[in-house]
Motif scaffolding. Structure first.
Motif, short mmCIF file in Angstrom:
data_model
loop_
_atom_site.label_atom_id
_atom_site.label_comp_id
_atom_site.label_asym_id
_atom_site.label_seq_id
_atom_site.Cartn_x
_atom_site.Cartn_y
_atom_site.Cartn_z
N THR A 58 0.85 -1.19 0.00
CA THR A 58 0.00 0.00 0.00
C THR A 58 0.88 1.23 0.00
N GLU A 59 0.54 2.17 -0.85
CA GLU A 59 1.23 3.46 -0.88
C GLU A 59 0.30 4.50 -0.26
N TYR A 60 0.80 5.26 0.70
CA TYR A 60 -0.06 6.24 1.38
C TYR A 60 0.67 7.56 1.52
N ARG A 61 -0.12 8.63 1.66
CA ARG A 61 0.48 9.95 1.79
C ARG A 61 0.76 10.24 3.26
N ALA A 62 2.02 10.52 3.54
CA ALA A 62 2.45 10.83 4.91
C ALA A 62 2.13 12.27 5.24
N PRO A 63 2.17 12.63 6.53
CA PRO A 63 1.86 14.01 6.92
C PRO A 63 2.74 15.06 6.25
N ASP A 64 3.97 14.68 5.87
CA ASP A 64 4.85 15.65 5.21
C ASP A 64 4.53 15.83 3.73
N GLY A 65 3.51 15.12 3.24
CA GLY A 65 3.09 15.25 1.85
C GLY A 65 3.71 14.24 0.91
N GLY A 66 4.73 13.52 1.37
CA GLY A 66 5.35 12.51 0.52
C GLY A 66 4.61 11.19 0.57
N TRP A 67 4.88 10.35 -0.42
CA TRP A 67 4.26 9.03 -0.47
C TRP A 67 5.19 8.01 0.16
N ARG A 68 4.63 7.12 0.99
CA ARG A 68 5.36 6.05 1.64
C ARG A 68 4.78 4.70 1.21
N LEU A 69 5.61 3.68 1.22
CA LEU A 69 5.16 2.32 0.96
C LEU A 69 5.00 1.59 2.28
N ALA A 70 3.84 0.96 2.48
CA ALA A 70 3.58 0.19 3.70
C ALA A 70 3.27 -1.25 3.33
N ASP A 71 3.93 -2.18 4.01
CA ASP A 71 3.67 -3.60 3.80
C ASP A 71 2.98 -4.15 5.04
N ALA A 72 1.66 -4.24 4.99
CA ALA A 72 0.89 -4.70 6.15
C ALA A 72 1.02 -6.20 6.37
N GLN A 73 1.55 -6.92 5.41
CA GLN A 73 1.75 -8.37 5.60
C GLN A 73 2.95 -8.65 6.50
N VAL A 74 3.95 -7.82 6.42
CA VAL A 74 5.20 -8.05 7.14
C VAL A 74 5.00 -7.80 8.64
N HIS A 75 5.48 -8.73 9.45
CA HIS A 75 5.40 -8.58 10.90
C HIS A 75 6.75 -8.92 11.49
N ASP A 76 6.84 -8.95 12.79
CA ASP A 76 8.13 -9.12 13.45
C ASP A 76 8.84 -10.40 13.03
N GLY A 77 8.06 -11.43 12.70
CA GLY A 77 8.65 -12.71 12.35
C GLY A 77 9.52 -12.67 11.10
N TYR A 78 9.33 -11.65 10.26
CA TYR A 78 10.12 -11.56 9.04
C TYR A 78 11.53 -11.05 9.31
N GLY A 79 11.68 -10.22 10.32
CA GLY A 79 12.99 -9.67 10.63
C GLY A 79 13.55 -8.78 9.53
N VAL A 80 12.69 -8.04 8.82
CA VAL A 80 13.19 -7.17 7.75
C VAL A 80 13.97 -6.01 8.36
N PRO A 81 15.01 -5.54 7.67
CA PRO A 81 15.87 -4.49 8.21
C PRO A 81 15.36 -3.09 7.92
N PHE A 82 14.05 -2.91 7.93
CA PHE A 82 13.48 -1.60 7.67
C PHE A 82 12.12 -1.51 8.34
N ASP A 83 11.59 -0.31 8.40
CA ASP A 83 10.27 -0.07 8.96
C ASP A 83 9.24 -0.48 7.92
N PRO A 84 8.35 -1.46 8.22
CA PRO A 84 7.35 -1.87 7.23
C PRO A 84 6.38 -0.76 6.83
N MET A 85 6.35 0.34 7.58
CA MET A 85 5.51 1.47 7.21
C MET A 85 6.25 2.46 6.31
N ASP A 86 7.52 2.17 6.01
CA ASP A 86 8.31 3.02 5.12
C ASP A 86 9.29 2.12 4.37
#
Length: 285
Positions: A133-161
Motif C-alpha cells: 500500500t502506498e499512502y500519503r504521509a503528513p509531510d506530503g510525501g508518499w510512503r510504501l507500507a507492507d501490512a503483511q510483514v510482521h516481526d517474524g520476518y525480521g526485515v531491516p526496515f520499517d514496514p511502514m516506510d
C-alpha cells in the motif's frame, strides 16, 4: 493520482457499512489492525495454524473489501480493531493486506493506493511478485507500507516506510529488465517455475496501472494476450509496457489507462491457483 482521487473508494476498496468511528486514524495502527485480521494463506505454519482447505481455496478469491469484512464478521464477533487468533481471520494474499489497508486509510482520511510490483526481501537474489500500500504521509510525501510483514520476518526496515529498492513497483522492474540490470528470470513467483520472466513483469506493469486508476484486481487476473504465459513478447507488447513504465505523472497514467489497448475490459480471465481458469465480469466503472 491527485489527492482527491486517492481518497476515493473504488468498487473493490469500498468498506460498505463499516463504521469508522472506532477505527484508529494513524496509518501504523491501521496496518497493525490489518495484520490482526488476515493470515497469508501460505503462512499458516508461522502461526501453528493448519488452514482449512475451503478457506485456502476460496478466501483470496474475494475481490471486494465488503466480502472480506463479511467473512470476518462470520468468523467472530470481536471488534475488528482487536487482534484475532488465526482461526478467526481472513485467509488472503499480499493483495488482500494491501487492499484492506488501502480501504481503511481512505475511510479515515489518508490518501492511499494499492501498488503491484516485486519485493526483494523474501528471498535472496529474487524479485517476488508482491503488493503493498502506498499512502500519503503528513509531510506530503508518499510512503510504501507492507501490512503483511510482521516481526517474524525480521526485515531491516520499517514496514511502514519500505525502501524503494526493497519493494519496486512493476514499472521500475520492467525498466531494469529492459536495461539489462535485472534478469527477468529472477522476477515472479519463486515457488512456481512457470510464473516468472519478462512476460510476468509486463503483466504486473498493467496490473499496477489498473490499481492506480481504481481497478484493484486479483494477482492472477489477466486480460491482455500480449502478456499471456507462453506467448512471445512482440514489439507492440514491449512498446506498451515501455510506455506505462515510463509514465511519471498522474495525467500520464490516466491518459494511458484511457487507451483501449491498456485499460481493463469489462470481462477478464481469472487464472485462480486452486479454482482454475474462468471468465469474470467486473463492475462498471
Amino acid at each position: 493520482m491527485n489527492e482527491d482521487f486517492s481518497l476515493r473508494q473504488t468498487p473493490y476498496s469500498d468498506p460498505g457499512d463499516l463504521g469508522t468511528g472506532a477505527l484508529p486514524h494513524e496509518p501504523r495502527r491501521l496496518a497493525a489492525m490489518v495484520r490482526g485480521l488476515i493470515v497469508h494463506r501460505g503462512e499458516g505454519g508461522l502461526f501453528g495454524y493448519a488452514v482449512p482447505e475451503e478457506r485456502l481455496h476460496h478466501d483470496a478469491e474475494s475481490r471486494y473489501v465488503t466480502r472480506i469484512l463479511r467473512i470476518l464478521r462470520e468468523r467472530g464477533d470481536t471488534p475488528l480493531t482487536e487482534r484475532r487468533a488465526p482461526a478467526g481471520r481472513f485467509v488472503g494474499t499480499c493483495r488482500d493486506f494491501s487492499l484492506l489497508l488501502c480501504s481503511l486509510l481512505r475511510a479515515t482520511g489518508t490518501p492511499a493506493r494499492a501498488r503491484c510490483g516485486f519485493a526483494s526481501y523474501f528471498a535472496d537474489g529474487w524479485y517476488e511478485d508482491h503488493w503493498v500500500t502506498e499512502y500519503r504521509a503528513p509531510d506530503g510525501g508518499w510512503r510504501l507500507a507492507d501490512a503483511q510483514v510482521h516481526d517474524g520476518y525480521g526485515v531491516p526496515f520499517d514496514p511502514m516506510d519500505v525502501p524503494r529498492d526493497a519493494f519496486l513497483v512493476a514499472g521500475d522492474v520492467w525498466r531494469a529488465c529492459r536495461q539489462g540490470r535485472v534478469d527477468p528470470e529472477t522476477c515472479g513467483v519463486s515457488s512456481v517455475e512457470e510464473l516468472r520472466g519478462l512476460w510476468f513483469v509486463g503483466g504486473n506493469v498493467l496490473r499496477d496501472l489498473a490499481a492506480l486508476n481504481g481497478v484493484e484486481l486479483l494477482p492472477w487476473d489477466g486480460w491482455d494476450p500480449r502478456f499471456r504465459k507462453g506467448a512471445p513478447l512482440t514489439d507492440d507488447a514491449l512498446a506498451a509496457a515501455d510506455a506505462v513504465a515510463a509514465a511519471r505523472s498522474e495525467d500520464d497514467r490516466r491518459r494511458l489507462f484511457a487507451d483501449p489497448r491498456l485499460t481493463v475490459p469489462a470481462e477478464i480471465t481469472s487464472y485462480a491457483p486452486y479454482l482454475g481458469e474462468r471468465r469474470v465480469m467486473l463492475p462498471v466503472r
